[in-house]
Design an enzyme around this catalytic site. Structure first.
Site, PDB file in Angstrom:
ATOM      1  N   ASP A  10       0.753  -1.225  -0.019  1.00  0.00           N
ATOM      2  CA  ASP A  10      -0.141   0.045   0.164  1.00  0.00           C
ATOM      3  C   ASP A  10       1.071   1.455  -0.288  1.00  0.00           C
ATOM      4  O   ASP A  10       2.029   1.356   0.074  1.00  0.00           O
ATOM      5  CB  ASP A  10      -1.267   0.002   1.078  1.00  0.00           C
ATOM      6  CG  ASP A  10      -1.743   1.571   1.209  1.00  0.00           C
ATOM      7  OD1 ASP A  10      -2.419   1.658   0.206  1.00  0.00           O
ATOM      8  OD2 ASP A  10      -2.223   1.801   1.961  1.00  0.00           O
ATOM      9  N   HIS A 186      -7.043   2.742   3.675  1.00  0.00           N
ATOM     10  CA  HIS A 186      -7.172   3.572   5.114  1.00  0.00           C
ATOM     11  C   HIS A 186      -8.128   3.793   5.907  1.00  0.00           C
ATOM     12  O   HIS A 186      -8.111   4.258   7.165  1.00  0.00           O
ATOM     13  CB  HIS A 186      -6.622   5.390   4.455  1.00  0.00           C
ATOM     14  CG  HIS A 186      -5.060   5.102   4.548  1.00  0.00           C
ATOM     15  ND1 HIS A 186      -4.735   4.345   3.217  1.00  0.00           N
ATOM     16  CD2 HIS A 186      -4.580   5.647   5.144  1.00  0.00           C
ATOM     17  CE1 HIS A 186      -2.683   4.842   3.345  1.00  0.00           C
ATOM     18  NE2 HIS A 186      -2.849   5.793   4.395  1.00  0.00           N
TER      19      HIS A 186
END
Length: 269
Positions: A10, A186
């Site tokens: 990520d 997130h």
């Protein structure tokens, strides 16, 4: 069986929400995680830059001879994966397919909201895939560029967070959606505030949790589960500060990761 590790990457810390779910779904698997903390966020970058970052992240993970790579980043999954998935000799999965699959089955009124980074929303990939399931679906999308910095700095549930959530989601809520895709890994860290604002009748789709379920099904189908775990079952790599990643990463994962994180120079890949 396949004892190789699962590679996950990520732009920063957010992908750890997907890793946490993979740990729960597949407790016997070894995981190598790369968080590109030195180049976060991806969502505000150009498509060319996102492609460059995604390719280098994959090349780094491939140095470990992993059996599959999970792009635990909504931006890279939407803006880069469709273009690069055939460039590498390894299965690569993103977070979009699984999240869309869950959303179209959850909605009752065919009104689905999608929130994500600027790069994710501009790609139009979520809307495209939702419409492929049912062209009568209504999709309402919103860029939420402040969400990643809030999460990366630990602002999960504060008055500032509530104010920004309200500003971003006011129009989507007014549209009457009954399902909302959290299109960035997130965002589950803001789930409490988002759910409070949207209301209990709106189903939130956690893209990280959905990709973990998909990954389990794929390993089942391919008979590719690991039958043993390494001594260092979980390994973490970052492209910037280790200490801040250890501190916040432990919160994301709900487990201590001190001493398991190493810094690498991603520009070499």
């Amino acid at each position: 069986m396949n004892d190789k590790s699962i590679g996950v990457f990520d732009s920063g810390l957010g992908g750890l929400t997907a890793v946490k779910q993979i740990m729960r779904e597949l407790p016997n698997e070894n995981i190598i995680y790369f968080g590109d903390t030195g180049r976060v966020p991806y969502g505000t970058r150009s498509k060319e830059t996102i492609l460059k970052y995604t390719r280098s992240d994959i090349r780094f993970l491939k140095t470990f001879d992993v059996k599959i790579i999970v792009i635990a980043c909504g931006t890279a999954s939407s803006a880069a994966l469709p273009m690069i998935k055939d460039e590498f000799d390894i299965p690569i999965v993103g977070v979009i397919d699984a999240a869309v699959y869950a959303a179209v089955r959850a909605t009752k009124n065919k009104k689905i909201g999608v929130i994500g980074t600027s790069g994710t929303i501009k790609s139009g990939e979520y809307e495209k895939q939702i419409k492929q399931y049912d062209e009568t679906m209504q999709v309402f999308s919103r860029e939420c560029p402040m969400f990643v910095p809030l999460v990366e700095n630990g602002y999960f549930d504060t008055p500032v967070t509530e104010m920004i959530v309200q500003e971003y989601l006011e129009e989507i809520r007014a549209r009457g959606v009954d399902t909302l895709i959290l299109g960035c890994t997130h965002y589950p860290l803001l789930e409490k505030v988002i759910s409070k604002y949207m209301g209990s009748d709106v189903t939130l789709i956690n893209s990280g949790a959905e990709v973990a379920k998909y990954l389990k099904k794929k390993l089942d189908a391919d008979n590719a589960h690991s039958k043993k775990t390494d001594e260092n079952q979980y390994r973490y790599y970052v492209s910037d500060d280790v200490s801040s990643f250890e501190q916040l990463g432990g919160i994301f994962l709900e487990r201590e990761i001190n001493g398991q994180v190493n810094k690498i120079d991603i520009e070499q890949y």
